[in-house]
Design a protein around this motif. Structure first.
Motif, PDB file in Angstrom:
ATOM      1  N   ILE A 234       0.867  -1.181   0.000  1.00 60.66           N
ATOM      2  CA  ILE A 234       0.000   0.000   0.000  1.00 60.66           C
ATOM      3  C   ILE A 234       0.904   1.231   0.000  1.00 60.66           C
ATOM      4  O   ILE A 234       2.072   1.144   0.389  1.00 60.66           O
ATOM      5  N   THR A 235       0.382   2.350  -0.443  1.00 56.32           N
ATOM      6  CA  THR A 235       1.110   3.615  -0.372  1.00 56.32           C
ATOM      7  C   THR A 235       0.527   4.433   0.771  1.00 56.32           C
ATOM      8  O   THR A 235      -0.693   4.550   0.894  1.00 56.32           O
ATOM      9  N   PHE A 236       1.406   4.949   1.616  1.00 52.70           N
ATOM     10  CA  PHE A 236       0.984   5.756   2.757  1.00 52.70           C
ATOM     11  C   PHE A 236       1.081   7.233   2.402  1.00 52.70           C
ATOM     12  O   PHE A 236       2.089   7.686   1.861  1.00 52.70           O
ATOM     13  N   PHE A 237       0.038   7.987   2.725  1.00 56.01           N
ATOM     14  CA  PHE A 237       0.020   9.435   2.534  1.00 56.01           C
ATOM     15  C   PHE A 237      -0.121  10.055   3.920  1.00 56.01           C
ATOM     16  O   PHE A 237      -1.165   9.943   4.556  1.00 56.01           O
ATOM     17  N   PHE A 238       0.954  10.677   4.398  1.00 57.75           N
ATOM     18  CA  PHE A 238       0.977  11.228   5.744  1.00 57.75           C
ATOM     19  C   PHE A 238       0.681  12.721   5.747  1.00 57.75           C
ATOM     20  O   PHE A 238       1.252  13.474   4.961  1.00 57.75           O
ATOM     21  N   VAL A 239      -0.197  13.120   6.634  1.00 60.99           N
ATOM     22  CA  VAL A 239      -0.372  14.526   6.973  1.00 60.99           C
ATOM     23  C   VAL A 239       0.346  14.675   8.304  1.00 60.99           C
ATOM     24  O   VAL A 239      -0.040  14.057   9.299  1.00 60.99           O
ATOM     25  N   ARG A 240       1.413  15.425   8.305  1.00 60.26           N
ATOM     26  CA  ARG A 240       2.303  15.509   9.465  1.00 60.26           C
ATOM     27  C   ARG A 240       1.579  16.024  10.706  1.00 60.26           C
ATOM     28  O   ARG A 240       0.790  16.966  10.654  1.00 60.26           O
TER      29      ARG A 240
ATOM     30  N   LYS B 161       1.808  18.539  -4.906  1.00 61.12           N
ATOM     31  CA  LYS B 161       3.174  18.087  -4.646  1.00 61.12           C
ATOM     32  C   LYS B 161       3.243  17.439  -3.275  1.00 61.12           C
ATOM     33  O   LYS B 161       2.528  17.827  -2.355  1.00 61.12           O
ATOM     34  N   VAL B 162       4.097  16.438  -3.181  1.00 60.30           N
ATOM     35  CA  VAL B 162       4.360  15.763  -1.917  1.00 60.30           C
ATOM     36  C   VAL B 162       5.868  15.726  -1.695  1.00 60.30           C
ATOM     37  O   VAL B 162       6.648  16.009  -2.600  1.00 60.30           O
ATOM     38  N   LEU B 163       6.257  15.354  -0.504  1.00 61.93           N
ATOM     39  CA  LEU B 163       7.662  15.159  -0.165  1.00 61.93           C
ATOM     40  C   LEU B 163       7.897  13.672   0.038  1.00 61.93           C
ATOM     41  O   LEU B 163       7.106  12.998   0.713  1.00 61.93           O
ATOM     42  N   ILE B 164       8.968  13.164  -0.571  1.00 67.00           N
ATOM     43  CA  ILE B 164       9.320  11.756  -0.407  1.00 67.00           C
ATOM     44  C   ILE B 164      10.815  11.620  -0.212  1.00 67.00           C
ATOM     45  O   ILE B 164      11.585  12.512  -0.559  1.00 67.00           O
ATOM     46  N   GLU B 165      11.216  10.486   0.317  1.00 65.75           N
ATOM     47  CA  GLU B 165      12.618  10.094   0.327  1.00 65.75           C
ATOM     48  C   GLU B 165      12.753   9.008  -0.734  1.00 65.75           C
ATOM     49  O   GLU B 165      11.975   8.051  -0.742  1.00 65.75           O
ATOM     50  N   PRO B 166      13.710   9.127  -1.651  1.00 60.62           N
ATOM     51  CA  PRO B 166      13.850   8.129  -2.707  1.00 60.62           C
ATOM     52  C   PRO B 166      13.972   6.687  -2.197  1.00 60.62           C
ATOM     53  O   PRO B 166      13.526   5.760  -2.867  1.00 60.62           O
ATOM     54  N   ASP B 167      14.525   6.496  -1.012  1.00 58.94           N
ATOM     55  CA  ASP B 167      14.633   5.139  -0.454  1.00 58.94           C
ATOM     56  C   ASP B 167      13.284   4.570  -0.010  1.00 58.94           C
ATOM     57  O   ASP B 167      13.168   3.360   0.195  1.00 58.94           O
TER      58      ASP B 167
ATOM     59  N   LYS C  34       2.757  18.412   1.846  1.00 64.71           N
ATOM     60  CA  LYS C  34       3.493  19.619   2.194  1.00 64.71           C
ATOM     61  C   LYS C  34       2.609  20.467   3.111  1.00 64.71           C
ATOM     62  O   LYS C  34       1.427  20.625   2.854  1.00 64.71           O
ATOM     63  N   ASP C  35       3.194  20.966   4.166  1.00 60.50           N
ATOM     64  CA  ASP C  35       2.444  21.839   5.083  1.00 60.50           C
ATOM     65  C   ASP C  35       1.859  23.025   4.309  1.00 60.50           C
ATOM     66  O   ASP C  35       2.575  23.678   3.540  1.00 60.50           O
ATOM     67  N   GLY C  36       0.577  23.275   4.481  1.00 56.58           N
ATOM     68  CA  GLY C  36      -0.075  24.404   3.861  1.00 56.58           C
ATOM     69  C   GLY C  36      -0.503  24.189   2.422  1.00 56.58           C
ATOM     70  O   GLY C  36      -1.135  25.045   1.831  1.00 56.58           O
ATOM     71  N   ALA C  37      -0.177  23.039   1.853  1.00 59.54           N
ATOM     72  CA  ALA C  37      -0.566  22.765   0.462  1.00 59.54           C
ATOM     73  C   ALA C  37      -2.017  22.341   0.402  1.00 59.54           C
ATOM     74  O   ALA C  37      -2.582  21.817   1.354  1.00 59.54           O
ATOM     75  N   VAL C  38      -2.624  22.590  -0.739  1.00 58.21           N
ATOM     76  CA  VAL C  38      -4.025  22.199  -0.950  1.00 58.21           C
ATOM     77  C   VAL C  38      -4.052  21.003  -1.865  1.00 58.21           C
ATOM     78  O   VAL C  38      -3.345  20.937  -2.837  1.00 58.21           O
TER      79      VAL C  38
END
Length: 89
Positions: free
Chosen positions: A43-49, A71-77, A85-89
């Motif tokens: 599964i893919t996890f989508f985190f809201v910090r 846009k999201v933030l990921i680590e390539p690993d 992203k904080d504040g993104a819609v």
């Protein structure tokens, strides 16, 4: 992998996690171990910090990537662990 209902999911499925999942909390190898454990799930996890996690925007290993017209933030690993992203819609 534990025997759960997730056995019928794929990386195309999305689980939204709303804050304080503990990812990027310790800022050491414990975070990496958690990310490794989560990455193997189908599964893919989508985190809201949450307020008890470090902002991935302030961690050098994260990169910005397009996702669902935003846009999201990921680590390539750990490509299956997406952070809003904080504040993104």
């Amino acid at each position: 992998m534990p025997d759960t209902n997730l056995s019928k999911t794929t990386k195309d499925d999305l689980m939204i996690v709303l804050g304080d999942a503990g990812v990027n909390y310790y800022e050491n190898e414990r975070d990496a171990l958690l990310k490794e454990d989560l990455e193997v799930w189908p599964i893919t996890f989508f985190f809201v910090r949450g307020n008890h996690e470090r902002d991935p925007a302030n961690i050098s290993t994260y990169v910005e990537q397009p996702f669902n017209e935003g846009k999201v933030l990921i680590e390539p690993d750990y490509p299956s662990l997406l952070f809003a992203k904080d504040g993104a819609v």
